[in-house]
Enzyme design. Structure first.
Site, mmCIF file in Angstrom:
data_model
loop_
_atom_site.group_PDB
_atom_site.id
_atom_site.type_symbol
_atom_site.label_atom_id
_atom_site.label_comp_id
_atom_site.label_asym_id
_atom_site.label_seq_id
_atom_site.Cartn_x
_atom_site.Cartn_y
_atom_site.Cartn_z
ATOM 1 N N GLU A 267 25.089 35.008 -19.090
ATOM 2 C CA GLU A 267 26.287 35.323 -19.879
ATOM 3 C C GLU A 267 26.448 34.367 -21.050
ATOM 4 O O GLU A 267 26.830 34.768 -22.154
ATOM 5 C CB GLU A 267 27.543 35.283 -18.993
ATOM 6 C CG GLU A 267 27.567 36.295 -17.854
ATOM 7 C CD GLU A 267 27.688 37.745 -18.309
ATOM 8 O OE1 GLU A 267 27.822 37.988 -19.527
ATOM 9 O OE2 GLU A 267 27.640 38.627 -17.436
ATOM 10 N N ARG A 271 26.110 35.737 -24.932
ATOM 11 C CA ARG A 271 27.370 35.717 -25.705
ATOM 12 C C ARG A 271 27.440 34.511 -26.637
ATOM 13 O O ARG A 271 27.772 34.649 -27.813
ATOM 14 C CB ARG A 271 28.570 35.708 -24.751
ATOM 15 C CG ARG A 271 28.605 36.931 -23.842
ATOM 16 C CD ARG A 271 29.860 37.002 -22.995
ATOM 17 N NE ARG A 271 29.659 37.867 -21.841
ATOM 18 C CZ ARG A 271 30.590 38.600 -21.270
ATOM 19 N NH1 ARG A 271 31.814 38.585 -21.731
ATOM 20 N NH2 ARG A 271 30.332 39.350 -20.224
ATOM 21 N N ASP A 400 19.630 46.778 -15.648
ATOM 22 C CA ASP A 400 19.724 47.462 -16.938
ATOM 23 C C ASP A 400 18.985 46.802 -18.105
ATOM 24 O O ASP A 400 18.047 47.362 -18.683
ATOM 25 C CB ASP A 400 21.202 47.686 -17.306
ATOM 26 C CG ASP A 400 22.077 46.423 -17.178
ATOM 27 O OD1 ASP A 400 21.564 45.363 -16.770
ATOM 28 O OD2 ASP A 400 23.283 46.505 -17.503
ATOM 29 N N GLU A 535 28.606 50.413 -24.022
ATOM 30 C CA GLU A 535 27.280 51.050 -24.012
ATOM 31 C C GLU A 535 27.221 52.425 -24.679
ATOM 32 O O GLU A 535 26.266 52.728 -25.409
ATOM 33 C CB GLU A 535 26.746 51.145 -22.570
ATOM 34 C CG GLU A 535 26.360 49.812 -21.955
ATOM 35 C CD GLU A 535 27.541 48.963 -21.501
ATOM 36 O OE1 GLU A 535 28.651 49.520 -21.370
ATOM 37 O OE2 GLU A 535 27.371 47.747 -21.278
ATOM 38 N N THR A 624 21.554 42.014 -26.166
ATOM 39 C CA THR A 624 22.306 42.909 -25.281
ATOM 40 C C THR A 624 23.814 42.706 -25.380
ATOM 41 O O THR A 624 24.586 43.421 -24.744
ATOM 42 C CB THR A 624 21.818 42.781 -23.816
ATOM 43 O OG1 THR A 624 22.327 43.873 -23.062
ATOM 44 C CG2 THR A 624 22.239 41.452 -23.203
HETATM 45 C C1 DMJ Z 1 27.849 42.892 -21.889
HETATM 46 O O1 DMJ Z 1 28.029 41.590 -21.560
HETATM 47 C C2 DMJ Z 1 26.402 43.186 -22.164
HETATM 48 O O2 DMJ Z 1 26.287 44.366 -22.883
HETATM 49 C C3 DMJ Z 1 25.576 43.264 -20.927
HETATM 50 O O3 DMJ Z 1 24.262 43.649 -21.192
HETATM 51 C C4 DMJ Z 1 26.181 44.263 -19.966
HETATM 52 N N1 DMJ Z 1 27.558 43.990 -19.728
HETATM 53 C C5 DMJ Z 1 28.435 43.754 -20.841
HETATM 54 C C6 DMJ Z 1 29.015 45.001 -21.462
HETATM 55 O O4 DMJ Z 1 29.255 46.023 -20.647
#
Ligand code: DMJ
Length: 636
Positions: A267, A271, A400, A535, A624
């Protein structure tokens, strides 16, 4: 001598004996005499018939019944005001929210704010004794009468200014799709949504991780200003200069990673490290690069494991790392979705330690047993480096972004790392072979899950990254059928929104696979929440960029409006909700995730933009968490 009364009596007796005068008095007396001459039975029969006629008369007169019922309500409670409200309710029954048992159309999406405003307005105008011509639906949503506040579904008081502010966002520009003004009005709606979210964060959570918009407070995860950092490049892309400047000031002066705090490696990489790196690239401001180097080096202790598969948690102050308390496993998606960021950090710093650490993970996972047709299990052990809890395969939570980062690393590195591409292509075939299915009755293509050989038609909203990733691969020359699948799955992800009563997707859906049902999508009670996830909007952005098909923008526009209707908090910010199936009370969760600003609003903006050079997909690859990182020049 006779008294006068006696004389009267004599005269009455005389007239009774024979003379006919036809006076009223005589007729009354004559009827009465005849009545008395009847037998008791005859009298009873006549009385009964008269009573019967009276009752029938009353029963067939609606006006009388209404009158009687009205009198009864008013009379019983002895409350003239209540009687007035009852009348109003009857009159405006069609616009008041029906009690749940009376609802016929569960798909109706009347926003609760609108319904409550109508109720408030009709009552007020009625009480003022205005001539009532029925509900003014055109103007019903335009605010309260006489500047009075409106009560929202959240129980909060919306001032008139705010109420009409919300309305403008639902209004389409009149110039029509395709025009510049039309695109600009949608872009402005996204900027407005961002400003509103930022207002809440600034007022109640400044410098903290997440806004709690309902309680007007904040939540702390790592204590590192997560939302502010996640939102930096979004502000830059949206052109929100003032907001960006004040956030930059905070990063420069207040943000310190020298803290005794445990952070999650994945995370904080996607981020914080990702957010700082992309902001550095967009702005050229070295302050962001310095901060990125600082957090990057502090995260490195996570890789000090026997297997070189990193731990999930790092203490960035102490330089220690550990797995979660209950296991020595890490999540596969987490250890394989930090590569774009650490590889980029190596390129920028010239220090290879970052990229070597994350590429080691990829090489190990590439070779590991336990995959099924390229699909990976969800856990990996940090001691022995092997997959654990094998037999479950999903494109949702815990797996994912493994698939997403296979493709994106290959793109980032200039399409030369064949192992990554091979693993990606194999995995797409694995999805097609094991996880794809079609719903009944509409035949929506969806990605289910496999659990020890048993197929489950369960799909997380998280899986909706896949249409965008497949489209990105097709853009880079991968098989055309990837694009076809992307388009089919995009439709499915949109339906996950459109088929809900609020027009917002739940966290998880189950697709119907049995004949006889009329619904394609079922949602369990525990899965009805919406966390403002990005998403689907992310995939809509890719699909629109590559196809220019306006329907994708239109779908996104609908979704944005539903976020505004059901998750926008009047005092600032947006909230995740508990129940996308109940438009009358979606039940706010009191949390605005940082990815709403970092990802969801950014992807909305890019979706509505007609400029393909605004973060060109030939120059950047998004991590992501929607932070764009440069695609490396071929030579590097
Ligand atoms: C985000 O932190 C990122 O997109 C991660 O890959 C999946 N979860 C959240 C958004 O849903």
């Amino acid at each position: 001598m006779l008294s006068p009364s006696k004389r009267d009596f004599v005269s009455l007796t005389l007239s009774e004996s024979g003379s006919y005068t036809n006076s009223k008095q005589w007729r009354r007396q004559s009827c009465w005499r005849k009545w008395k001459q009847l037998s008791r039975l005859q009298r009873s029969l006549i009385l009964f018939t008269l009573m019967l006629l009276l009752v029938c008369g009353i029963a067939t007169s609606p006006t009388l019944i209404e009158h009687w019922r009205g009198d009864k309500v008013g009379g019983n409670r002895n409350d003239g005001k209540l009687q007035f409200v009852v009348d109003l309710k009857n009159e405006y029954r069609s616009i008041l929210p029906e009690p749940p048992s009376e609802r016929k159309d569960y798909r109706r999406r009347g926003p609760p704010v609108l319904q409550n405003r109508l109720q408030f307005k009709t009552n007020v105008s009625g009480l003022l004794g205005e001539e009532n011509h029925g509900p003014d639906l055109k103007n019903a949503d335009k605010g309260s009468e006489g500047g009075k506040p409106i009560i929202s579904w959240r129980g909060a008081v919306i001032e008139e200014e705010q109420a009409s502010d919300t309305d403008t966002k639902d209004t389409e520009n009149q110039d029509g799709p395709g025009s510049l003004a039309h695109a600009e009005s949608r872009l402005e709606a996204v900027r407005e949504a961002f400003r509103h979210a930022w207002k809440g964060y600034k007022e109640f959570a400044w410098g903290h991780d997440e806004l709690k918009p309902i309680s007007k407070s904040y939540g702390e995860w790592f204590g590192l200003g997560l939302t502010l950092i996640d939102a930096l490049d979004t502000m830059w892309i949206l052109g929100l200069k003032e907001e960006f400047a004040e956030a930059r000031e905070w990063v420069a002066k207040e943000l310190s990673f020298d803290k005794n705090v445990d952070v999650n490696l994945f995370e904080s990489t996607i981020r914080i490290l990702g957010g700082l790196l992309s902001t550095y690239h967009l702005t050229g401001d070295l302050m962001f690069l310095d901060k990125a180097k600082d957090i990057g080096s502090r995260l490195m202790p996570a890789f000090n494991t026997a297997s070189k598969i990193p731990y999930s948690d790092v203490n960035i102050g102490k330089g220690t790392a550990h797995p979660p308390r209950w296991t020595s496993d890490s999540t596969v998606a987490e250890v394989t979705s930090i590569q774009l960021e650490f590889r980029e950090l190596s390129r920028l710093t010239g220090d290879t330690k970052y990229k070597l650490a994350v590429m080691e993970v990829m090489q190990q996972v590439h070779k590991l047993d336990g995959k099924k047709d390229g699909l990976v299990p969800m856990f990996i052990n940090t001691n022995n480096g092997l997959f654990t809890h094998q037999g479950i395969y999903t494109l949702g939570a815990r797996a994912d972004s493994y698939y997403e980062y296979l493709l994106k690393q290959w793109i980032q590195g200039g399409k030369t790392e064949n192992e990554l591409l091979d693993d990606y292509l194999l995995a797409v075939e694995g999805v097609k072979k094991n996880l794809l299915n079609k719903s009944i009755p509409k035949g929506l293509t969806f990605v289910g899950e496999l659990s020890h050989g048993h197929f489950s038609p369960k799909m997380d909203h998280l899986v909706c990254f896949l249409p965008g990733t497949l489209a990105l691969g097709a853009h880079y020359g991968l098989p055309a059928d990837h694009m076809e699948l992307a388009e089919q799955l995009m439709e499915t992800c949109y339906q996950m929104y459109a088929q809900m009563e609020t027009g917002l997707s739940p966290e998880i859906v189950h697709f119907n696979m049995h004949e006889g049902s009329t619904k394609d999508v079922n949602v369990k009670m525990a899965d009805r929440h919406n966390l403002l996830r990005p998403e689907t909007v992310e995939s809509l952005f890719y699909l629109y960029r590559f196809t220019q098909d306006k329907k994708y923008q239109q779908w996104g526009w609908e979704i944005l409006q539903n976020f505004n209707k059901y998750t926008k908090v009047p005092t600032g910010g947006y909230t995740s909700i508990n129940n996308v199936c109940d438009p009358s009370y979606p039940s706010p969760r009191d949390k605005m995730e940082s990815f709403f600003l970092g990802e969801t609003l950014k992807y909305f903006y890019l979706l509505f933009s007609e400029d393909p050079d605004l973060i060109s997909l030939d120059k950047y690859v998004f991590n992501t968490e929607a932070h764009p990182l440069p695609i490396w020049p071929q030579a590097e």
